[in-house]
Write an enzyme that holds these catalytic residues in place. Structure first.
Site, PDB file in Angstrom:
ATOM      1  N   GLU A 163      42.264  -3.732  42.591  1.00 34.18           N
ATOM      2  CA  GLU A 163      42.183  -4.446  43.567  1.00 34.18           C
ATOM      3  C   GLU A 163      43.099  -3.967  44.811  1.00 34.18           C
ATOM      4  O   GLU A 163      43.308  -4.681  45.555  1.00 34.18           O
ATOM      5  CB  GLU A 163      42.900  -5.882  43.380  1.00 34.18           C
ATOM      6  CG  GLU A 163      42.463  -6.646  42.086  1.00 34.18           C
ATOM      7  CD  GLU A 163      40.932  -6.805  41.694  1.00 34.18           C
ATOM      8  OE1 GLU A 163      40.804  -6.137  40.699  1.00 34.18           O
ATOM      9  OE2 GLU A 163      40.353  -7.386  42.448  1.00 34.18           O
TER      10      GLU A 163
ATOM     11  N   TYR B 159      46.138  -2.651  44.766  1.00 32.82           N
ATOM     12  CA  TYR B 159      47.741  -2.754  44.485  1.00 32.82           C
ATOM     13  C   TYR B 159      48.285  -1.426  44.465  1.00 32.82           C
ATOM     14  O   TYR B 159      47.350  -0.306  44.133  1.00 32.82           O
ATOM     15  CB  TYR B 159      47.975  -3.746  43.588  1.00 32.82           C
ATOM     16  CG  TYR B 159      47.635  -5.385  44.022  1.00 32.82           C
ATOM     17  CD1 TYR B 159      48.153  -5.823  45.378  1.00 32.82           C
ATOM     18  CD2 TYR B 159      46.606  -6.000  43.356  1.00 32.82           C
ATOM     19  CE1 TYR B 159      48.008  -7.140  45.616  1.00 32.82           C
ATOM     20  CE2 TYR B 159      46.480  -7.064  43.914  1.00 32.82           C
ATOM     21  CZ  TYR B 159      46.939  -8.084  44.904  1.00 32.82           C
ATOM     22  OH  TYR B 159      46.857  -9.145  45.320  1.00 32.82           O
TER      23      TYR B 159
ATOM     24  N   ARG C 274      44.286  -3.627  33.705  1.00 26.74           N
ATOM     25  CA  ARG C 274      43.322  -4.115  34.781  1.00 26.74           C
ATOM     26  C   ARG C 274      42.974  -2.796  35.455  1.00 26.74           C
ATOM     27  O   ARG C 274      43.877  -2.225  36.163  1.00 26.74           O
ATOM     28  CB  ARG C 274      43.820  -5.122  35.612  1.00 26.74           C
ATOM     29  CG  ARG C 274      42.835  -5.623  36.710  1.00 26.74           C
ATOM     30  CD  ARG C 274      42.198  -6.984  36.030  1.00 26.74           C
ATOM     31  NE  ARG C 274      41.221  -7.360  36.869  1.00 26.74           N
ATOM     32  CZ  ARG C 274      41.646  -8.591  37.817  1.00 26.74           C
ATOM     33  NH1 ARG C 274      42.830  -9.084  37.857  1.00 26.74           N
ATOM     34  NH2 ARG C 274      40.757  -8.942  38.802  1.00 26.74           N
TER      35      ARG C 274
ATOM     36  N   HIS D 163      41.230  -5.264  47.950  1.00 23.17           N
ATOM     37  CA  HIS D 163      41.177  -6.449  48.603  1.00 23.17           C
ATOM     38  C   HIS D 163      40.699  -6.290  50.166  1.00 23.17           C
ATOM     39  O   HIS D 163      40.180  -7.045  51.175  1.00 23.17           O
ATOM     40  CB  HIS D 163      42.659  -7.105  48.712  1.00 23.17           C
ATOM     41  CG  HIS D 163      42.841  -7.955  47.569  1.00 23.17           C
ATOM     42  ND1 HIS D 163      42.055  -8.620  46.971  1.00 23.17           N
ATOM     43  CD2 HIS D 163      44.026  -7.902  46.963  1.00 23.17           C
ATOM     44  CE1 HIS D 163      42.644  -9.310  45.971  1.00 23.17           C
ATOM     45  NE2 HIS D 163      43.791  -8.676  45.847  1.00 23.17           N
TER      46      HIS D 163
ATOM     47  N   GLN E 165      37.700 -22.554  48.463  1.00 17.73           N
ATOM     48  CA  GLN E 165      38.366 -23.601  49.328  1.00 17.73           C
ATOM     49  C   GLN E 165      39.533 -24.192  48.927  1.00 17.73           C
ATOM     50  O   GLN E 165      40.227 -24.328  49.658  1.00 17.73           O
ATOM     51  CB  GLN E 165      37.164 -24.724  49.681  1.00 17.73           C
ATOM     52  CG  GLN E 165      36.128 -24.460  50.613  1.00 17.73           C
ATOM     53  CD  GLN E 165      35.183 -25.347  51.026  1.00 17.73           C
ATOM     54  OE1 GLN E 165      33.902 -25.331  50.547  1.00 17.73           O
ATOM     55  NE2 GLN E 165      35.405 -26.445  51.659  1.00 17.73           N
TER      56      GLN E 165
HETATM   57 FE1  SF4 Z   1      38.012 -22.619  43.611  1.00 13.30          FE
HETATM   58 FE2  SF4 Z   1      37.222 -24.794  42.334  1.00 13.30          FE
HETATM   59 FE3  SF4 Z   1      35.714 -23.589  44.590  1.00 13.30          FE
HETATM   60 FE4  SF4 Z   1      35.886 -22.739  42.058  1.00 13.30          FE
HETATM   61  S1  SF4 Z   1      34.888 -24.449  42.687  1.00 13.30           S
HETATM   62  S2  SF4 Z   1      36.153 -21.558  44.077  1.00 13.30           S
HETATM   63  S3  SF4 Z   1      37.873 -23.033  41.361  1.00 13.30           S
HETATM   64  S4  SF4 Z   1      37.814 -24.575  44.698  1.00 13.30           S
END
Ligand code: SF4
Ligand code: NAP
Length: 672
Positions: free
Chosen positions: A165, A167, A215, A253, A340
């Protein structure tokens, strides 16, 4: 027989034998820094109880300079070790295993003390890193090994060394960020030296009985990233140095290619892991956009990997594994990859949760206990908030009736699912509908109840949502003007030139919908890769196509406008807004801020911008000017002497999204 035979085949990873092939991947929850280890312990224990056999923690800093942000959690003191022990004990008591990820952010660290192979600032970071000297490199290796040793003392079953990613370790691997010409850089072999040495020293620190996951970045997706032969060689050296298993890392990223957003095809990068199969002796884990047992099973059955990593799906449903194992896959609350409530929260310094499951990260403070006194509850409005309220109340033992004016439940979700790249919303609707049936909610569609009809209920929940805001613009009643609901739900046709008034989330969605000229690339992995310029890393370094992104031509010419002077799209999700903005730019959408609307006319929209009058020529004008609460019923009930609970958009339309609506529904129903 299990519908997922590959998924539920046991596997041995170094010293551990696991009952299935799913790893709960690393996620930062924000609880790591909240000094509330019991809450963090409850988070992991609930997932272990739900069948997660091996979980990986969020990234722990090996030292202060390597923390992603100032104050990032790590294992720095004796007290830290005791704190972590509370987490590992809780996981073990629940029958699970847990590995600690060690993450050194290198130049991505948000702090002026950040360090890197070379003094080159990352395009997504404000701080210029200090180039490490030989002693500094030795300190980083020693600190990482010490963190691994402390993880062992804290009771972890393994460690994951974060090498992808973009890092620190990944920064050493790529010429993009490693401009050294000493024993730690200059050619590929010397650039590999640090990650290999880290793995060797970590193995020495933890001994043979602890799991060591590395990873590995399989496709950097940035210019001057690693070539495929270099990645294969690294994989072999890391295996020799002591790794038990390799987990796939996809993209840095700072890459300008989406890798985990909802518009990325499901399992959209499993083919890269497949390329490494057979090149090393240790098992491989595939990752990114694997969100259902069916997708996971297909990845394994297709020979792409030995195991799958899923992270966000365990936020959406802590019982993912148990439900899949019991053949109840349809009951799994789906992660729609929206970011979100998880990543967007993390980037805003808030505790991560889940849009679909508000209990995630709140296991100790949001509980659904059986109702002391079951009552009759009416919920009006079967959008996400109303459905969540109805389901949660019914689960608690209440007798729930859900009224919906339309012919089917769904509300705003029904529009979201039609946007190219948002197809996951359809799965969420299916899950809601299934849960309504499973929890015994009485659903009355095509019904608009009045206060008299609702009077017999003990509690009334109003979740009637929103209606489009009337912007009151001259000319808006013209034949060439549509509302977003006409376009997304009503199927109204738009002309070859479209002007969109309002550049919020819905304006962006409408632009994406109208720009697409065929099937959504999200459903066609080859088209999606072409669109974003992703190719086989064996033919092009870092997997970036030589000709760059090649999106399909747009269906029409689109102009997206707002009155605010800043750049349209600023208010979109922190981790996904750039994808929406870039996606529209690739489709040639013109985005204008600082617009004053004079009038809408048959020839288009007359605006003033920078003091100059301009005609935005358009055959169709679409109004996406936000929403207002639909609360007539709530007001009528209050006038009739009732005290309804008003939630979601009916309560406050501003900044309403499915996350706030679902959260409000769940929290209210937990109290009823
Ligand atoms: Fe994040 Fe829940 Fe949206 Fe999946 S559904 S991306 S876990 S907020
Ligand atoms: P919104 O985000 O509030 O945007 C409304 C847009 O209309 C703004 O661009 C606003 O900009 C403009 N506007 C408001 N009043 C106006 C008026 N009287 N005349 C002309 N223009 C006006 O609302 P939305 O787009 O309907 O979205 C609703 C919610 O859903 C939001 O919370 C949004 O975040 C969420 N959502 C998000 C996404 C996503 O992240 N991809 C997608 C869909 C929905 P100006 O005032 O500057 O003109």
């Amino acid at each position: 027989m299990s519908p997922y035979p590959h998924l539920f085949a046991p596997i041995t990873l170094g010293p551990l034998t696991l009952p299935h092939r799913i790893v709960m991947g690393s996620m930062h929850t924000g609880l790591e820094e909240a000094c509330d280890r019991d809450r963090l312990a409850a988070f992991y224990a609930e997932r272990a109880t739900g069948g997660a056999a091996l979980m990986i923690t969020g990234g722990m800093a090996p030292n202060r300079e390597g923390g992603v942000f100032p104050g990032a959690a790590g294992l720095f003191t004796r007290a830290d070790i005791d704190d972590h022990r509370r987490v590992t004990d809780a996981v073990h008591a629940a029958g699970g295993r847990i590995a600690m990820q060690i993450l050194h952010a290198g130049r991505y660290a948000y702090g002026k003390d950040c360090v890197a192979p070379s003094a080159l600032r990352a395009p997504i970071a404000p701080f210029m890193p200090q180039a490490l000297d030989a002693a500094g490199i030795e300190k980083q290796i020693a600190d990482i090994a010490t963190a691994a040793q402390r993880a062992r003392e804290a009771g972890y079953d393994g460690v994951e060394v974060m090498g992808s990613e973009g890092y620190l370790l990944n920064q050493f691997l790529a010429a993009r960020t490693n401009r050294r010409d000493d024993e730690w850089g200059g050619d590929a072999a010397r650039r590999m030296r640090l990650p290999v040495e880290v793995v060797r020293r970590v193995r020495a620190a933890i001994g043979p009985e602890m799991l060591l996951i590395y990873r590995i970045s399989l496709i950097d997706l940035v210019p001057e990233g690693q070539s495929w032969p270099e990645i294969v060689e690294l994989a072999r050296r890391v295996e020799t140095a002591g790794a038990d298993v390799l987990n796939s890392g996809i993209g840095w990223h700072e890459a300008r290619v989406p890798t985990i957003a909802t518009s990325v095809p499901r399992a959209g990068f499993a083919w890269v892991t497949r390329k490494l199969m057979g090149e090393v002796g240790v098992p491989l884990i595939a990752s990114n956009r694997i969100n259902t047992p069916e997708v996971a099973e297909a990845v394994l059955a297709g020979g792409c990997a030995d195991m799958v990593s899923m992270a966000r799906p365990f936020l959406a449903d802590s019982e993912f594994v148990a439900k899949a194992r019991a053949g109840r896959g349809r009951e799994i609350a789906p992660c729609i990859a929206c970011n979100q409530a998880c990543l967007d929260h993390t980037f805003a310094g808030k505790v991560a949760s889940c849009l679909v499951n508000p209990r995630a990260g709140h296991e100790t403070d949001l509980t659904y206990t059986p109702a002391a006194r079951p009552r009759r509850i009416a919920v009006v409005g079967a959008g996400p908030g109303g459905m969540m309220a109805a389901i949660t109340a019914a689960r608690r033992g209440h007798d729930v009736t859900l009224f919906e004016r339309a012919d089917a439940p769904g509300g705003q979700l029904d529009m979201a699912r039609r946007i190219p790249g948002k197809e996951e919303f359809a799965g969420l609707m299916d899950w809601f509908e299934g849960e309504l049936a499973r929890t015994g909610v009485t659903l009355r569609t095509g019904t608009t109840p009045d206060p008299a009809m609702l009077a017999p209920f003990d509690e009334i929940v109003i979740a009637t949502g929103v209606r489009p805001r009337d912007p009151d613009l001259p000319g808006q009643d013209g034949a060439n003007v549509l509302r977003y609901t006409d376009v997304l739900r009503g199927g109204a046709a738009a002309g070859a030139r479209v002007a969109i008034i309002g550049a919020g989330g819905i304006g962006f969605d409408v632009a994406a919908f109208l720009a697409e000229n065929g099937p959504s690339p999200t459903l066609d992995a080859v088209a999606w890769r072409r669109e974003w310029g992703v190719t086989d890393p064996e033919t092009a370094r870092a997997g970036l196509a030589a000709d760059g992104p090649a999106p399909a031509p747009p269906a029409r010419a689109i102009t997206l406008m707002q009155r605010r002077a800043d750049k349209p799209g600023r208010g979109l999700g922190k981790t996904t807004g750039w994808i929406h903005r870039l996606g529209l730019r690739m489709k040639g959408v013109r985005m204008l801020g600082g617009v004053t609307y004079e009038r809408i006319a048959p020839e288009g929209v007359h605006i003033i911008r920078d003091g100059t009058a301009e005609l935005i020529a358009a055959d169709t004008v679409v109004l996406c000017t936000g929403q207002e609460p639909a609360r007539e019923l709530a007001d009528a009930l209050i006038a009739a002497g009732h005290t309804p609970h008003v939630i979601g958009g009916a309560d406050r339309a501003a900044e309403l999204d499915a996350q706030r609506a679902i959260d409000a529904g769940a929290r209210l129903a937990a109290r009823l």
